[in-house]
Design a protein around this motif. Structure first.
Motif, PDB file in Angstrom:
ATOM      1  N   GLY A 117      11.000 125.484  17.968  1.00 26.03           N
ATOM      2  CA  GLY A 117      10.216 124.271  18.171  1.00 26.03           C
ATOM      3  C   GLY A 117       9.562 124.238  19.539  1.00 26.03           C
ATOM      4  O   GLY A 117       8.394 123.867  19.670  1.00 26.03           O
ATOM      5  N   TYR A 118      10.302 124.623  20.556  1.00 27.45           N
ATOM      6  CA  TYR A 118       9.796 124.594  21.927  1.00 27.45           C
ATOM      7  C   TYR A 118       8.679 125.613  22.122  1.00 27.45           C
ATOM      8  O   TYR A 118       7.593 125.289  22.609  1.00 27.45           O
ATOM      9  CB  TYR A 118      10.944 124.881  22.890  1.00 27.45           C
ATOM     10  N   GLU A 119       8.939 126.848  21.714  1.00 25.03           N
ATOM     11  CA  GLU A 119       7.930 127.914  21.843  1.00 25.03           C
ATOM     12  C   GLU A 119       6.663 127.552  21.075  1.00 25.03           C
ATOM     13  O   GLU A 119       5.548 127.752  21.545  1.00 25.03           O
ATOM     14  CB  GLU A 119       8.497 129.233  21.284  1.00 25.03           C
ATOM     15  N   MET A 120       6.880 127.008  19.888  1.00 23.90           N
ATOM     16  CA  MET A 120       5.753 126.697  19.024  1.00 23.90           C
ATOM     17  C   MET A 120       4.927 125.549  19.594  1.00 23.90           C
ATOM     18  O   MET A 120       3.699 125.567  19.529  1.00 23.90           O
ATOM     19  CB  MET A 120       6.288 126.309  17.658  1.00 23.90           C
ATOM     20  N   LYS A 121       5.603 124.550  20.136  1.00 21.80           N
ATOM     21  CA  LYS A 121       4.868 123.416  20.708  1.00 21.80           C
ATOM     22  C   LYS A 121       4.023 123.870  21.886  1.00 21.80           C
ATOM     23  O   LYS A 121       2.871 123.455  22.024  1.00 21.80           O
ATOM     24  CB  LYS A 121       5.829 122.323  21.162  1.00 21.80           C
ATOM     25  N   ARG A 122       4.595 124.733  22.729  1.00 22.95           N
ATOM     26  CA  ARG A 122       3.833 125.218  23.881  1.00 22.95           C
ATOM     27  C   ARG A 122       2.594 125.981  23.431  1.00 22.95           C
ATOM     28  O   ARG A 122       1.506 125.795  23.963  1.00 22.95           O
ATOM     29  CB  ARG A 122       4.720 126.104  24.755  1.00 22.95           C
ATOM     30  N   ALA A 123       2.769 126.856  22.447  1.00 22.10           N
ATOM     31  CA  ALA A 123       1.632 127.630  21.952  1.00 22.10           C
ATOM     32  C   ALA A 123       0.624 126.715  21.257  1.00 22.10           C
ATOM     33  O   ALA A 123      -0.589 126.851  21.446  1.00 22.10           O
ATOM     34  CB  ALA A 123       2.108 128.719  20.993  1.00 22.10           C
ATOM     35  N   PHE A 124       1.147 125.755  20.485  1.00 22.21           N
ATOM     36  CA  PHE A 124       0.243 124.841  19.774  1.00 22.21           C
ATOM     37  C   PHE A 124      -0.535 123.973  20.759  1.00 22.21           C
ATOM     38  O   PHE A 124      -1.711 123.676  20.532  1.00 22.21           O
ATOM     39  CB  PHE A 124       1.010 123.968  18.790  1.00 22.21           C
ATOM     40  N   ASN A 125       0.098 123.575  21.851  1.00 25.59           N
ATOM     41  CA  ASN A 125      -0.590 122.818  22.894  1.00 25.59           C
ATOM     42  C   ASN A 125      -1.822 123.577  23.377  1.00 25.59           C
ATOM     43  O   ASN A 125      -2.894 122.991  23.537  1.00 25.59           O
ATOM     44  CB  ASN A 125       0.345 122.578  24.085  1.00 25.59           C
ATOM     45  N   VAL A 126      -1.645 124.872  23.601  1.00 29.20           N
ATOM     46  CA  VAL A 126      -2.758 125.691  24.076  1.00 29.20           C
ATOM     47  C   VAL A 126      -3.863 125.755  23.027  1.00 29.20           C
ATOM     48  O   VAL A 126      -5.048 125.537  23.326  1.00 29.20           O
ATOM     49  CB  VAL A 126      -2.281 127.117  24.416  1.00 29.20           C
ATOM     50  N   VAL A 127      -3.478 126.033  21.786  1.00 27.39           N
ATOM     51  CA  VAL A 127      -4.457 126.144  20.704  1.00 27.39           C
ATOM     52  C   VAL A 127      -5.181 124.818  20.495  1.00 27.39           C
ATOM     53  O   VAL A 127      -6.411 124.769  20.357  1.00 27.39           O
ATOM     54  CB  VAL A 127      -3.768 126.575  19.393  1.00 27.39           C
TER      55      VAL A 127
ATOM     56  N   ASP B 256      -7.592 124.035  23.323  1.00 28.21           N
ATOM     57  CA  ASP B 256      -8.793 124.858  23.192  1.00 28.21           C
ATOM     58  C   ASP B 256      -9.682 124.337  22.066  1.00 28.21           C
ATOM     59  O   ASP B 256     -10.903 124.256  22.205  1.00 28.21           O
ATOM     60  CB  ASP B 256      -8.383 126.308  22.913  1.00 28.21           C
TER      61      ASP B 256
END
Lengths: 158, 158
Positions: free
Chosen positions: A25-35, A38
């Motif tokens: 969840g944490y890793e995914m949220k960070r990556a999703f924040n970036v996407v 953008d």
DNA sequence: TATTGTTATACTCTATAACTATA
DNA sequence: TATAGTTATAGAGTATAACAATA
């Protein structure tokens, strides 16, 4: 952002997020924040956001579909879709035609302008995503995509 | 959900999202929705949400850190962190100690109760994530994790 | 001057109940 | 009675400007 990166990586004020990094969840949220960030800046010149863009693409690809179908496809509640479609309709990107076979329902269709804007925005999004995924090879992308689908299929199994 | 799944898969009212499926943002949002929804129900018994949980874990793992550091680590604005910490402090899960070296800042520390709750919640989240990732083998998880980090590192390069 | 935490504010997204008009 | 779309409302996340206290 740069500050967070710096602090997370090293330095005297290093913040350890090692434990959280082990959580999907944490890793995914960070990556999703970036996407998402953008995507926001990519769609902004078109006057679109993630939800209005998604709705528009689905209407262009499925002309005549109903609001309840669209809401289900977008994983959102019917009431929340209303304002999204109001916005697209107000900008004359879509129309709400009455469904002749069921006068309760609307048949959603793109206008010419809606189709054109959709095509341009879609290309812009694809180009931006290519940049985001520049360091991820095709094979890895396929693995990621497959993992996303498996996670989605786990949804009902709770 | 089941309805959306049905309509998206096949049937007379099939909604095609083939074009959108080629976009990272769309696939990722759908998968993140599932993970987030699961996380919500997992953390609910502990009275935590994704943000309060994340803040609590980071404070437990980095006792004494400042609010500005925590906000940066969590990729959020300082003002938005205030209410999150108010909530954790009101429940006596953390304390805001004054930093003796800089009287403007707070040194965030977990209480005993905060540490205990954090440990229990963390285990619950890990167990739930194991279920979500049951169909994804270890090698694929590593590929996904690596891809997430590469996407994150692309952030500043816009 | 710059920074820490704070308040105030506004916008977006999400979730639920209740209404209307049709079926 | 059930469904399609709507209204109203409330909670949660996010973003910016401006302030007091301190550096």
């Amino acid at each position: 952002m740069a500050k967070a990166k710096l602090q997370l990586d090293r330095g005297p004020d290093h913040v350890s997020d090692e434990a959280l990094r082990s959580l999907l969840g944490y890793e995914m949220k960070r990556a999703f924040n970036v996407v998402h960030h953008d995507l926001r800046s990519t769609l902004d010149p078109f006057g679109l956001r993630m939800l209005t863009f998604t709705a528009l693409v689905l209407i262009v690809d499925n002309p005549g579909l109903r609001q309840s179908q669209l809401a289900a496809a977008m994983d959102m509640e019917r009431p929340n879709l209303v304002v999204i479609l109001d916005e697209l309709e107000a900008r004359a990107l879509i129309v709400r035609d009455r469904d002749p076979t069921d006068r309760r329902a609307y048949a959603l269709k793109p206008t010419r302008a809606g189709g054109r804007l959709c095509a341009r925005a879609f290309e812009a999004v694809k180009a931006h995503e290519r940049r985001l995924l520049a360091d991820v090879d095709d094979e890895s992308r396929a693995v990621v995509s497959a993992a996303f689908r498996k996670i989605q299929s786990r949804e009902a199994k709770d």
